[in-house]
Design a protein around this motif. Sequence first.
Motif, PDB file in Angstrom:
ATOM      1  N   ALA A  36       0.369   3.214  -3.588  1.00 22.79           N
ATOM      2  CA  ALA A  36      -0.724   3.018  -2.417  1.00 22.79           C
ATOM      3  C   ALA A  36      -0.158   2.136  -1.363  1.00 22.79           C
ATOM      4  N   LEU A  37       0.336   0.766  -1.816  1.00 26.39           N
ATOM      5  CA  LEU A  37       0.881  -0.371  -0.856  1.00 26.39           C
ATOM      6  C   LEU A  37       2.145   0.321  -0.387  1.00 26.39           C
ATOM      7  N   TRP A  38       2.808   0.811  -0.883  1.00 26.96           N
ATOM      8  CA  TRP A  38       4.266   1.345  -0.176  1.00 26.96           C
ATOM      9  C   TRP A  38       3.871   2.312   0.904  1.00 26.96           C
ATOM     10  N   ASN A  39       2.997   3.649   0.506  1.00 28.26           N
ATOM     11  CA  ASN A  39       2.696   4.502   1.293  1.00 28.26           C
ATOM     12  C   ASN A  39       1.949   3.953   2.576  1.00 28.26           C
ATOM     13  N   ASN A  40       0.937   3.137   2.212  1.00 30.90           N
ATOM     14  CA  ASN A  40       0.126   2.773   3.328  1.00 30.90           C
ATOM     15  C   ASN A  40       0.876   1.904   4.378  1.00 30.90           C
ATOM     16  N   GLY A  41       1.768   1.189   4.039  1.00 32.71           N
ATOM     17  CA  GLY A  41       2.662   0.257   4.608  1.00 32.71           C
ATOM     18  C   GLY A  41       3.591   1.113   5.669  1.00 32.71           C
ATOM     19  N   ALA A  42       4.042   2.286   5.040  1.00 32.22           N
ATOM     20  CA  ALA A  42       5.002   3.146   6.079  1.00 32.22           C
ATOM     21  C   ALA A  42       4.148   3.841   6.719  1.00 32.22           C
ATOM     22  N   MET A  43       2.972   4.229   6.684  1.00 37.22           N
ATOM     23  CA  MET A  43       2.060   5.393   7.255  1.00 37.22           C
ATOM     24  C   MET A  43       1.391   4.561   8.116  1.00 37.22           C
ATOM     25  N   TYR A  44       1.087   3.444   8.195  1.00 36.10           N
ATOM     26  CA  TYR A  44       0.100   2.706   8.933  1.00 36.10           C
ATOM     27  C   TYR A  44       0.814   1.559   9.914  1.00 36.10           C
ATOM     28  N   GLY A  45       2.089   1.265   9.351  1.00 35.11           N
ATOM     29  CA  GLY A  45       2.791   0.178  10.101  1.00 35.11           C
ATOM     30  C   GLY A  45       2.342  -1.042   9.545  1.00 35.11           C
ATOM     31  N   GLU A  46       2.152  -1.198   8.435  1.00 36.93           N
ATOM     32  CA  GLU A  46       1.501  -2.484   7.856  1.00 36.93           C
ATOM     33  C   GLU A  46       2.366  -3.117   6.865  1.00 36.93           C
ATOM     34  N   MET A  47       3.659  -2.950   6.730  1.00 34.99           N
ATOM     35  CA  MET A  47       4.318  -3.290   5.788  1.00 34.99           C
ATOM     36  C   MET A  47       4.268  -4.818   5.408  1.00 34.99           C
ATOM     37  N   GLU A  48       4.063  -5.775   6.224  1.00 34.79           N
ATOM     38  CA  GLU A  48       3.987  -7.136   5.844  1.00 34.79           C
ATOM     39  C   GLU A  48       2.516  -7.202   5.075  1.00 34.79           C
ATOM     40  N   LYS A  49       1.555  -6.512   5.354  1.00 33.89           N
ATOM     41  CA  LYS A  49       0.260  -6.704   4.703  1.00 33.89           C
ATOM     42  C   LYS A  49       0.541  -6.199   3.224  1.00 33.89           C
ATOM     43  N   SER A  50       1.512  -5.133   2.960  1.00 32.04           N
ATOM     44  CA  SER A  50       1.521  -4.551   1.840  1.00 32.04           C
ATOM     45  C   SER A  50       2.444  -5.397   0.854  1.00 32.04           C
ATOM     46  N   LYS A  51       3.484  -6.272   1.614  1.00 30.01           N
ATOM     47  CA  LYS A  51       4.292  -7.216   0.989  1.00 30.01           C
ATOM     48  C   LYS A  51       3.381  -8.235   0.194  1.00 30.01           C
ATOM     49  N   LYS A  52       2.500  -8.675   1.024  1.00 35.52           N
ATOM     50  CA  LYS A  52       1.638  -9.742   0.568  1.00 35.52           C
ATOM     51  C   LYS A  52       0.870  -9.360  -0.540  1.00 35.52           C
ATOM     52  N   ALA A  53       0.204  -7.937  -0.343  1.00 33.73           N
ATOM     53  CA  ALA A  53      -0.745  -7.558  -1.591  1.00 33.73           C
ATOM     54  C   ALA A  53       0.385  -7.274  -2.822  1.00 33.73           C
ATOM     55  N   TYR A  54       1.571  -6.992  -2.512  1.00 31.74           N
ATOM     56  CA  TYR A  54       2.436  -6.759  -3.649  1.00 31.74           C
ATOM     57  C   TYR A  54       2.724  -8.126  -4.481  1.00 31.74           C
ATOM     58  N   GLU A  55       2.707  -9.221  -3.779  1.00 35.45           N
ATOM     59  CA  GLU A  55       3.040 -10.237  -4.482  1.00 35.45           C
ATOM     60  C   GLU A  55       1.750 -10.879  -5.470  1.00 35.45           C
ATOM     61  N   GLU A  56       0.870 -10.305  -4.973  1.00 33.89           N
ATOM     62  CA  GLU A  56      -0.485 -10.388  -5.850  1.00 33.89           C
ATOM     63  C   GLU A  56      -0.417  -9.547  -7.192  1.00 33.89           C
TER      64      GLU A  56
END
Length: 379
Positions: free
Chosen positions: A315-335
């Motif tokens: 979900a983090l991977w897909n949302n980051g790509a679809m909505y242009g929010e990879m930096e946000k996904s990276k932070k959530a991935y760190e959690e």
Amino acid sequence: MEYRTMRFRDGEERLSLLGFGCMRFPLNQDGTICEAEAEAMLRRAIEGGVNYIDTAYPYHDGASEPFVGRVLAQYPRDEFFLATKLPVWKANTSEEAAQIFEEQLGRLKVQYVDYYLLHALDRERWEKVKASGILSWAEKLKKEGKIRHLGFSFHDSYEVFREILTYRQWDFCQIQYNYMDRNVQAGDKGYELAYKMGIPVIVMEPVKGGRLAALSGEAEEILRAADETAAPSSWAMRWVGSHPGVKVILSGMSTMEQVEDNLSTFRAFKALGEEEEKAVEEAAAAIRKCVRNGCTACRYCMPCPFGVDIPGNFALWNNGAMYGEMEKSKKAYEEKKQEKASADFCKKCGKCEAVCPQGLRIREDLECVERELGGGMEG
């Protein structure tokens, strides 16, 4: 303001199609509600015709209900419809539910609640509600007039939604619904079932937590070509409002600009025409083209023997790509790394791939998740 009629056995009510969701008020630096700004927003919305105000026990760490109560106390009680929710996870018995409800009445400075919801039901909480006597307690409160209409908000699969919706005659239900989440949670099938049963639908997350209000690339170009003056958020709102079974669309507004934008959309509301519906479908397709893999979060792959949250990582991977929010996904991935649930904990056993209905190459995709969101792959 566009209004929709809620019909019940004992009468009907006229609700504003735009509802004010009280979970994203503007904040001070210390994280508390910026009450002056939030009150001005709430007053402007009411002045603009909004008469459905939605809050809940846990919103803003418990501060939303008292704040909303103080603002609404300045208005005649029959000029607004107040919705709040029972935090099912905090109540293990009907007695505990009763204590919470009395606290809510005090916080909100009211004698009754117009629309009371069992909050965020999933299968586990639904079973708890039935076994604990909470449902019978809520039905008793309704007979006493302390709850005027009883419903539930929902976060689980369509199958669970169908089970809950058909269990009894609900006054209304609240689901997550937008043009990108048509097959997520209750989705299209849930909406259609409620409409067929004559159960009014209240929609949350119409702009997918703000994602559909900040489009870019091909999706933005498609909608701009269809109407260069319309904001992406108005397209999302109009898509939801074009469903006749939807009676209220909740917006968790955080700025006065959002309030004014929403009032503009709903002041002279127009359902989407055929060509506009095609434009939204094309924009959705453009967003989906950016998806990394086809994970549907069915969770057949879970639990992972090594603790990897497979659908959560995707979900983090897909949302980051679809909505242009990879930096946000990276932070959530760190959690997720801190929780030891990230992709790098995969041991490539293959158990997940053997049961995946989509036939995804889960092990390879998890390696990609780690490379794109975590910067590498541990051995």
